[in-house]
Design a protein around this motif. Structure first.
Motif, short mmCIF file in Angstrom:
data_model
loop_
_atom_site.label_atom_id
_atom_site.label_comp_id
_atom_site.label_asym_id
_atom_site.label_seq_id
_atom_site.Cartn_x
_atom_site.Cartn_y
_atom_site.Cartn_z
N ILE A 189 40.76 6.05 68.24
CA ILE A 189 42.20 6.38 68.19
C ILE A 189 42.63 6.63 66.75
N SER A 190 42.20 5.77 65.84
CA SER A 190 42.57 5.92 64.43
C SER A 190 42.07 7.24 63.86
N GLY A 191 40.82 7.59 64.14
CA GLY A 191 40.27 8.85 63.64
C GLY A 191 40.97 10.06 64.24
N THR A 192 41.28 9.99 65.54
CA THR A 192 41.96 11.10 66.19
C THR A 192 43.36 11.31 65.63
N LEU A 193 44.08 10.21 65.42
CA LEU A 193 45.43 10.32 64.87
C LEU A 193 45.41 10.82 63.42
N VAL A 238 49.10 2.66 54.89
CA VAL A 238 48.86 1.21 54.86
C VAL A 238 50.17 0.48 54.57
N ALA A 239 50.96 1.02 53.63
CA ALA A 239 52.26 0.39 53.32
C ALA A 239 53.15 0.35 54.55
N ALA A 240 53.18 1.45 55.31
CA ALA A 240 54.00 1.49 56.53
C ALA A 240 53.52 0.44 57.53
N ALA A 241 52.21 0.32 57.70
CA ALA A 241 51.67 -0.65 58.66
C ALA A 241 51.96 -2.08 58.22
N LEU A 242 51.89 -2.34 56.92
CA LEU A 242 52.16 -3.70 56.41
C LEU A 242 53.63 -4.05 56.52
N ILE A 243 54.50 -3.10 56.23
CA ILE A 243 55.93 -3.35 56.41
C ILE A 243 56.22 -3.65 57.87
N GLY A 244 55.46 -3.02 58.76
CA GLY A 244 55.63 -3.26 60.19
C GLY A 244 55.46 -4.71 60.58
N PHE A 245 54.68 -5.48 59.81
CA PHE A 245 54.52 -6.90 60.09
C PHE A 245 55.85 -7.63 59.98
N ALA A 246 56.72 -7.14 59.09
CA ALA A 246 57.99 -7.83 58.83
C ALA A 246 59.09 -7.42 59.79
N VAL A 247 58.91 -6.32 60.51
CA VAL A 247 59.96 -5.83 61.41
C VAL A 247 60.13 -6.79 62.58
N VAL A 294 53.77 12.41 59.11
CA VAL A 294 52.32 12.29 58.98
C VAL A 294 51.93 10.86 58.60
N VAL A 295 52.68 10.26 57.69
CA VAL A 295 52.41 8.87 57.30
C VAL A 295 52.53 7.95 58.50
N ALA A 296 53.56 8.19 59.34
CA ALA A 296 53.76 7.35 60.52
C ALA A 296 52.62 7.52 61.52
N ILE A 297 52.16 8.75 61.70
CA ILE A 297 51.06 9.00 62.63
C ILE A 297 49.79 8.30 62.16
N LEU A 298 49.48 8.44 60.88
CA LEU A 298 48.30 7.76 60.35
C LEU A 298 48.48 6.24 60.36
N GLY A 299 49.68 5.80 60.04
CA GLY A 299 49.96 4.37 60.05
C GLY A 299 49.80 3.77 61.43
N ALA A 300 50.14 4.53 62.46
CA ALA A 300 49.95 4.05 63.83
C ALA A 300 48.46 3.82 64.11
N PRO A 357 50.57 -6.77 63.56
CA PRO A 357 50.64 -5.31 63.62
C PRO A 357 51.35 -4.86 64.89
N ASN A 358 52.25 -3.91 64.75
CA ASN A 358 52.95 -3.35 65.91
C ASN A 358 53.40 -1.94 65.59
N VAL A 359 53.32 -1.06 66.58
CA VAL A 359 53.58 0.36 66.36
C VAL A 359 55.03 0.61 65.99
N PHE A 360 55.96 -0.05 66.67
CA PHE A 360 57.37 0.13 66.35
C PHE A 360 57.64 -0.23 64.89
N GLY A 361 57.09 -1.34 64.45
CA GLY A 361 57.27 -1.76 63.07
C GLY A 361 56.68 -0.76 62.09
N THR A 362 55.55 -0.18 62.44
CA THR A 362 54.91 0.80 61.56
C THR A 362 55.79 2.04 61.39
N ILE A 363 56.39 2.52 62.49
CA ILE A 363 57.29 3.68 62.40
C ILE A 363 58.49 3.34 61.53
N VAL A 364 59.06 2.16 61.73
CA VAL A 364 60.18 1.72 60.90
C VAL A 364 59.74 1.62 59.44
#
Length: 341
Positions: free
Chosen positions: A242-246, A274-283, A60-66, A289-296
């Motif tokens: 997209i954000s609201g739907t997810l 938000v933490a997942a999306a921010l960590i995604g910047f470092a991936v 759920v966190v990953a879906i919202l983070g996306a 911002p990138n979806v793969f990084g957010t999932i990671v």
């Protein structure tokens, strides 16, 4: 004429290669270190059931983070996702328990609700020029209060007593509950499959299509993108829809997992997403911002919290540790990149 000395000087040295490796792999290095450390301290951590449990917990966190990632791509930010998810939990429960509808009606209605909220956010931001943080923060407060009104602040479960004194006679549709409780081949939880599908679709949209390039162009320089003929208003509207739907999809998964409309659901979803999306910047050192990084990033947070729980770390210290690791990952990525510059 290029001399041998000039050619040698132009080649990156061992130190440069090391900095590049650290910049691109900082999150993966930390993730690997955590897995090794938690496994050494508690061998059950690496068990396949526990790993699937981690993925289910972060789905759920990953879906919202996306969804957050898409709004970040256009230079915005959606603070309402946690409230949208919580409202979707309550809405799904209300539709089935009070209205008596089934899964095939409930799921589209709730997804439509999330899309509508995203559209309202976009209207405030794009048409009325309300700053994105203020618009989505206001929506967050609005939804947090609105979701409590139909039930007078009560959680929703079978037998709910409504404000008018009547008793709701509906129940959760078993098909709806399968969304949060079933597994593919008896191994992979369905929420993990949903997370994977969302990740693949959004990755293709943002990284492999013209729309994706325009989304990032809008976030990078909206004026230049508009002057070049890019439909920036439509792109920003798309991002928030997209954000609201997810966020609503995440709420559906939560409702199907817990089997009740809990008024406290979604309390931590905003910060974790938000933490997942921010960590995604470092991936991979992308620093965007990138979806793969957010999932990671979501998996990163899930591994950390699961490991701390298995080691019986006090709950009040978990947010501190999570924040410290997040700061470390971002500092390592950006610090190395700065040193390279």
């Amino acid at each position: 004429m290029t001399t041998a000395h000039d050619d040698t000087a132009s080649r990156p040295g061992a130190g440069e290669h090391l900095r590049e490796f650290l910049r691109a792999g900082a999150v993966f290095i930390l993730l690997f270190a955590m897995v090794v450390g938690f496994t050494a301290a508690q061998p059950a951590f690496i068990n396949i059931n526990n790993l699937m449990s981690i993925l289910q917990a972060v789905s759920v966190v990953a879906i919202l983070g996306a969804g957050v990632t898409v709004t970040l791509a256009v230079g915005g930010f959606d603070l309402s996702i946690g409230a949208v998810a919580a409202s979707s939990v309550m809405a799904a429960s209300y539709v089935m328990i009070v209205w008596g509808l089934g899964a095939f009606a409930t799921i589209p209605l709730v997804l439509l609700l999330g899309a509508a909220i995203g559209f309202v956010n976009a209207f405030l931001i794009v048409r009325l020029k309300v700053p994105d943080l203020l618009a989505t923060l206001s929506m967050m407060f609005l939804l947090t209060g609105l979701q409590l009104i139909p039930t007078a602040g009560r959680s929703i479960s079978p037998g709910l007593i409504l404000p008018d004194g009547t008793t709701a006679t509906g129940a959760y549709d078993p098909l709806f509950l399968l969304v949060g409780r079933s597994s593919l081949f008896g191994i992979v939880p369905l929420p993990v499959v949903i997370m994977g599908v969302v990740a693949v679709l959004l990755f293709v949209l943002t990284e492999r299509t013209r729309i994706g390039r325009l989304l990032f162009a809008t976030g990078g320089n909206e004026l230049a993108t508009r002057l070049a003929g890019g439909p920036t208003d439509r792109l920003k509207t798309l991002a928030y829809v997209i954000s609201g739907t997810l966020a609503s999809l995440g709420g559906i998964v939560v409702a199907a997992r817990v089997g009740r409309g809990d008024v406290s659901s979604g309390a931590s979803l905003l910060m974790d997403s938000v933490a997942a999306a921010l960590i995604g910047f470092a991936v991979l050192g992308l620093r965007r911002p990138n979806v793969f990084g957010t999932i990671v990033g979501a998996v990163f947070v899930g591994v950390l919290l699961n490991g701390l729980t298995m080691l019986n770390a006090p709950y009040y210290a978990q947010d501190f540790v999570k924040g410290a690791v997040l700061v470390g990952a971002l500092a390592l990525t950006y610090g190395v990149a700065r040193g390279r510059a």
